[in-house]
Enzyme design. Structure first.
Site, mmCIF file in Angstrom:
data_model
loop_
_atom_site.group_PDB
_atom_site.id
_atom_site.type_symbol
_atom_site.label_atom_id
_atom_site.label_comp_id
_atom_site.label_asym_id
_atom_site.label_seq_id
_atom_site.Cartn_x
_atom_site.Cartn_y
_atom_site.Cartn_z
ATOM 1 N N THR A 71 -33.020 23.913 -34.874
ATOM 2 C CA THR A 71 -34.476 23.874 -34.990
ATOM 3 C C THR A 71 -34.928 24.343 -36.361
ATOM 4 O OG1 THR A 71 -34.846 24.125 -32.618
ATOM 5 C CG2 THR A 71 -36.623 24.814 -34.071
ATOM 6 N N GLN A 180 -26.270 16.399 -32.587
ATOM 7 C CA GLN A 180 -25.403 15.855 -31.535
ATOM 8 C C GLN A 180 -24.281 14.989 -32.104
ATOM 9 O OE1 GLN A 180 -25.353 16.685 -28.452
ATOM 10 N NE2 GLN A 180 -27.290 17.779 -28.273
ATOM 11 N N GLY A 201 -24.647 25.358 -34.491
ATOM 12 C CA GLY A 201 -23.337 25.892 -34.161
ATOM 13 C C GLY A 201 -22.969 25.827 -32.692
ATOM 14 N N THR A 238 -31.145 39.097 -44.480
ATOM 15 C CA THR A 238 -29.722 39.418 -44.395
ATOM 16 C C THR A 238 -29.004 38.372 -43.551
ATOM 17 O OG1 THR A 238 -30.157 41.781 -44.581
ATOM 18 C CG2 THR A 238 -28.028 41.136 -43.640
ATOM 19 N N CYS A 326 -33.785 21.943 -24.379
ATOM 20 C CA CYS A 326 -34.780 22.708 -25.128
ATOM 21 C C CYS A 326 -36.159 22.602 -24.510
ATOM 22 C CB CYS A 326 -34.830 22.230 -26.577
ATOM 23 S SG CYS A 326 -33.260 22.444 -27.434
#
Length: 384
Positions: A71, A180, A201, A238, A326
């Site tokens: 996203t 995908q 991931g 970070t 989602c």
């Protein structure tokens, strides 16, 4: 038996990814921006992951931005690309079957005054290259087309699309949502003519909350997150070192024995489809075989709502999806199913089955047997 067939929603984290993440969490836990040795250990994980991923893409290591997932990658490409290149024009192009992570930022940009063209698709979910050619103008600054549709497994002609886009307007950016597709296809974005490409991931047995955006060298892109200037000012904050480390390991593993894995996924998919042949209540949406993605099947079922079937299968320890995960907790008509012309009664009677290389033929047979038993029984109690 348990059969997890919702791999397009998320995959089980691989042991290799898990192990490297644990080390980064509890042993080499330094902040990668710190100058001492512990910080260097963290930085080394990021460098290692970057090298692993770029090897699969045949890309330069400077062309990768780590993100929190698909996203964010899509939003950075679309919003950042449109804002950075607005002086060149005001026109964007996408398709009617994109994931909400693409369609929602497109809608936002429309509200900001951009013009967006939505390409139609055929009954199999594929765009028309002629329509794309007609849509690109001198004002077009960005085109976003997914590689593989997350609901029906349609594969878009991205290489051909890239050629058309650049022929019509060499300055137009081409973004591809490959969430995908990465790990299921060999994708070298530079060779394909892709300027930006999004990957997540947790679709490839890496951790949730990890992803990357490939950005071709010299592409103009405006960052969305400001702060400490990490990742060459393109994505401050970070870095998620354990997530990045796990992502890099998962990416490397995804392309080990790649041809065998891809062929095996097609075997599972073909076995599932063939197992339902002759069942009058079963309707497969989109293309099958090598013309479609190896891991996704969209199944419409006569007379049984998708949520009812999903929970009935869940009771048998079979896990599928009622659509895009989602948005699965927000009942709505699937834009993809509507765009390909699925019959009205199937819009809320469709489930998605999605495989991974850890699934077995025995699990496929178990799912088919239960479908054959459950669907006729559930159909008797369904209101018409």
């Amino acid at each position: 038996m348990e059969a997890y067939f919702d791999n397009s929603a998320t995959t089980r984290c691989s042991m290799g990814a898990k192990d490297i993440m644990v080390r980064a969490l509890v042993e080499d836990y330094g902040n990668p921006s710190s100058l001492h040795g512990k910080g260097m250990q963290g930085e080394n994980y990021i460098r290692d992951a970057r090298a692993k991923i770029c090897k699969t893409l045949k890309a330069k290591e400077s062309e990768l931005i780590f993100t929190s997932g698909g996203t964010e990658s899509n939003n950075l490409a679309i919003l950042g690309g449109a804002i950075a290149n607005r002086r060149g024009g005001n026109h964007l192009i996408t398709t009617r079957i994109e994931h909400p992570a693409v369609s929602a930022p497109m809608k936002y940009l429309e509200e900001q005054g951009f013009e967006v063209t939505y390409l139609n698709v055929d009954k199999d979910g594929c765009i028309s290259l002629e329509e794309l050619r007609d849509a690109v103008t001198e004002e077009t600054i960005l085109v976003s087309i997914m590689y593989v549709n997350n609901e029906i497994g349609a594969v878009e002609p991205v290489q051909e699309a890239a050629k058309i886009i650049k022929q019509k307007n060499s300055g137009t950016l081409f973004h591809v949502d490959a969430i995908q597709a990465y790990g299921k296809y060999i994708i070298h974005p530079g060779k394909l003519g892709i300027d930006m490409m999004s990957v997540s991931g947790h679709k490839i047995h890496g951790p949730k909350g990890s992803g990357f955006l490939y950005v071709r060298e010299k592409t103009k892109l405006k960052p969305l997150i400001y702060g400490g200037g990490q990742q060459k000012n393109m994505r401050s904050g970070t870095e998620n070192v354990p997530g990045i480390a796990g992502l890099g390991q998962a990416a490397q593993e995804a392309y080990e024995d790649f041809a065998e894995k891809q062929a095996y996924l097609y075997r599972l998919k073909d076995a599932f489809i063939q197992g339902l042949e002759g069942q009058e209540w079963a309707h497969i949406n989109g293309r099958t075989g090598a013309d479609s993605a190896p891991h996704i099947v969209s199944l419409s079922v006569d007379g049984v709502r998708s949520e009812v079937l999903l929970h009935a299968l869940e009771d048998r320890h079979i896990y599928v999806s009622a659509g895009s995960a989602c948005a699965s907790n927000k009942p709505a008509v699937s834009a993809t199913l509507a765009a390909i012309g699925v019959r009205r009664e199937y819009l809320d009677s469709t489930v998605r089955i999605s495989f991974c290389a850890q699934n077995t033929l025995e699990e496929v047979e178990y799912c088919i047997a239960n479908l054959k038993e459950l669907v006729p029984m559930l159909g008797k109690y369904t209101r018409r």
